[in-house]
Design a protein around this motif. Structure first.
Motif, PDB file in Angstrom:
ATOM      1  N   ARG A  82       0.862  -1.184   0.000  1.00 30.94           N
ATOM      2  CA  ARG A  82       0.000   0.000   0.000  1.00 30.94           C
ATOM      3  C   ARG A  82       0.895   1.229   0.000  1.00 30.94           C
ATOM      4  NH1 ARG A  82      -4.647  -1.444   4.361  1.00 30.94           N
ATOM      5  NH2 ARG A  82      -5.635   0.353   3.435  1.00 30.94           N
ATOM      6  N   THR A  83       0.344   2.355  -0.445  1.00 32.53           N
ATOM      7  CA  THR A  83       1.150   3.574  -0.466  1.00 32.53           C
ATOM      8  C   THR A  83       1.343   4.144   0.933  1.00 32.53           C
ATOM      9  OG1 THR A  83      -0.832   4.849  -0.998  1.00 32.53           O
ATOM     10  CG2 THR A  83       0.600   4.225  -2.830  1.00 32.53           C
ATOM     11  N   SER A 101      -0.107  -3.529 -22.432  1.00 26.87           N
ATOM     12  CA  SER A 101      -1.085  -3.006 -21.484  1.00 26.87           C
ATOM     13  C   SER A 101      -0.664  -1.620 -21.022  1.00 26.87           C
ATOM     14  CB  SER A 101      -1.189  -3.917 -20.254  1.00 26.87           C
ATOM     15  OG  SER A 101      -1.975  -3.282 -19.258  1.00 26.87           O
ATOM     16  N   PRO A 102      -1.556  -0.644 -21.122  1.00 26.96           N
ATOM     17  CA  PRO A 102      -1.190   0.690 -20.631  1.00 26.96           C
ATOM     18  C   PRO A 102      -1.216   0.778 -19.109  1.00 26.96           C
ATOM     19  CG  PRO A 102      -3.335   0.730 -21.743  1.00 26.96           C
ATOM     20  CD  PRO A 102      -2.834  -0.668 -21.808  1.00 26.96           C
ATOM     21  N   TYR A 103      -1.801  -0.233 -18.452  1.00 25.46           N
ATOM     22  CA  TYR A 103      -2.071  -0.152 -17.022  1.00 25.46           C
ATOM     23  C   TYR A 103      -1.459  -1.309 -16.229  1.00 25.46           C
ATOM     24  CZ  TYR A 103      -5.838   2.497 -19.253  1.00 25.46           C
ATOM     25  OH  TYR A 103      -6.555   3.344 -20.053  1.00 25.46           O
ATOM     26  N   ILE A 130       5.009  -0.505  -6.127  1.00 25.22           N
ATOM     27  CA  ILE A 130       5.609  -1.716  -6.672  1.00 25.22           C
ATOM     28  C   ILE A 130       7.112  -1.488  -6.670  1.00 25.22           C
ATOM     29  CG2 ILE A 130       5.818  -3.241  -8.660  1.00 25.22           C
ATOM     30  CD1 ILE A 130       2.942  -2.485  -9.410  1.00 25.22           C
ATOM     31  N   ASN A 131       7.795  -2.241  -5.835  1.00 29.00           N
ATOM     32  CA  ASN A 131       9.234  -2.064  -5.627  1.00 29.00           C
ATOM     33  C   ASN A 131       9.575  -0.588  -5.402  1.00 29.00           C
ATOM     34  OD1 ASN A 131       8.960  -4.760  -6.946  1.00 29.00           O
ATOM     35  ND2 ASN A 131      11.140  -4.767  -6.479  1.00 29.00           N
ATOM     36  N   VAL A 135       2.306   3.785  -8.217  1.00 28.55           N
ATOM     37  CA  VAL A 135       1.630   3.618  -9.499  1.00 28.55           C
ATOM     38  C   VAL A 135       0.147   3.328  -9.258  1.00 28.55           C
ATOM     39  CG1 VAL A 135       2.179   1.157  -9.666  1.00 28.55           C
ATOM     40  CG2 VAL A 135       1.775   2.455 -11.743  1.00 28.55           C
ATOM     41  N   LEU A 136      -0.692   3.809 -10.162  1.00 27.78           N
ATOM     42  CA  LEU A 136      -2.119   3.525 -10.080  1.00 27.78           C
ATOM     43  C   LEU A 136      -2.361   2.107 -10.579  1.00 27.78           C
ATOM     44  CD1 LEU A 136      -4.949   4.690  -9.466  1.00 27.78           C
ATOM     45  CD2 LEU A 136      -5.056   5.382 -11.877  1.00 27.78           C
ATOM     46  N   ALA A 137      -3.041   1.308  -9.765  1.00 30.26           N
ATOM     47  CA  ALA A 137      -3.343  -0.078 -10.137  1.00 30.26           C
ATOM     48  C   ALA A 137      -4.855  -0.267 -10.186  1.00 30.26           C
ATOM     49  CB  ALA A 137      -2.722  -1.049  -9.136  1.00 30.26           C
ATOM     50  N   HIS A 138      -5.287  -1.115 -11.095  1.00 29.13           N
ATOM     51  CA  HIS A 138      -6.695  -1.410 -11.307  1.00 29.13           C
ATOM     52  C   HIS A 138      -6.953  -2.873 -10.928  1.00 29.13           C
ATOM     53  CE1 HIS A 138      -6.981   2.346 -13.622  1.00 29.13           C
ATOM     54  NE2 HIS A 138      -5.768   2.013 -14.032  1.00 29.13           N
TER      55      HIS A 138
END
Length: 176
Positions: A82-83, A101-103, A130-131, A135-138
Motif C-alpha cells: 500500500r502507499t 497493457s497501458p495499465y 511496486i518495488n 503507481v495507479l493499479a486497477h
C-alpha cells in the motif's frame, strides 16, 4: 460500434480521437489461454513465491524474472504494498509483464493480501507501490481476472532485458 471514443480528459467532450490512442480501463482485456493462476502459484523466481510476505526492508530496484510456457510469457517477482504504511506487510507478487497493457492490474487476491477489499476501491483502482514506485493499479478482470499484470504505467520507469534461451528476464527501475 465505433472505433472512436471521447477522451475523458477532453474538457469540451466533443473532440473524437482514435481508440488506439486511449483505451478505457473497463474495455481493456488480455486473452491468456496459456497462463493460469495455478501456473503463477507454482512458479518460483529467484526463490520468491507468489503472495508470500516480503521483507519490509527489501524493495530491490531490480526485478528478477523468467519466461514461461510455449509463448515465453515474461513473469517477474515484484514487491507490492500500500502507499501508506500500515498493518499489512508488503507482498511478493509474480506478475505478467505486458508491454501492450497501458495499465497495472492486480487480482482481488493480491488486493486482499495487501489489506484492501476490492469492493471498497473507488472506481476499482488505487495507488500502490511496486518495488518502491508509486503507481495507479486497477482490479484485474475479464480474461485475466486471476493474473497480476505489469503494464506500461510501471514499465515506463524501467529498462528491460530478456534472455529467451536462458529463460531469464530483468527489469531495472530507473527513476529520473
Amino acid at each position: 460500434f465505433s472505433l472512436q471514443q471521447v477522451h475523458p480528459n477532453n474538457k469540451n467532450n466533443n473532440t473524437m480521437m482514435d481508440a488506439k490512442d486511449y483505451v478505457a480501463v473497463e474495455h481493456f482485456d488480455v486473452l491468456l489461454t496459456d497462463l493460469k493462476a495455478e501456473d503463477i502459484s507454482r512458479t518460483k523466481i529467484d526463490g520468491v513465491q507468489h503472495l508470500t510476505v516480503a521483507n519490509k526492508e527489501d524493495t530491490p530496484t531490480m526485478l528478477k524474472g523468467t519466461t514461461f510456457g510455449e509463448n515465453a510469457r515474461i513473469l517477474v517477482a515484484a514487491v507490492v504494498s500500500r502507499t501508506k504504511p500500515g498493518e499489512f506487510n508488503p507482498v511478493n507478487v509474480i506478475m505478467l509483464v505486458d508491454t501492450g497493457s497501458p495499465y497495472v492490474f492486480l487480482t482481488a487476491k493480491t488486493w486482499n493480501s495487501i489489506g484492501v477489499k476490492v469492493e471498497d476501491l473507488p472506481n476499482d483502482q488505487a495507488y500502490v507501490k511496486i518495488n518502491g514506485v508509486r503507481v495507479l493499479a486497477h482490479v484485474s478482470s475479464n480474461h485475466f481476472e486471476d493474473i497480476d499484470v505489469l503494464g506500461a504505467s510501471f514499465l515506463k520507469n524501467c529498462k528491460m532485458a530478456v534472455d529467451y534461451p536462458e529463460q531469464a528476464a530483468e527489469l531495472q527501475i530507473v527513476m529520473d
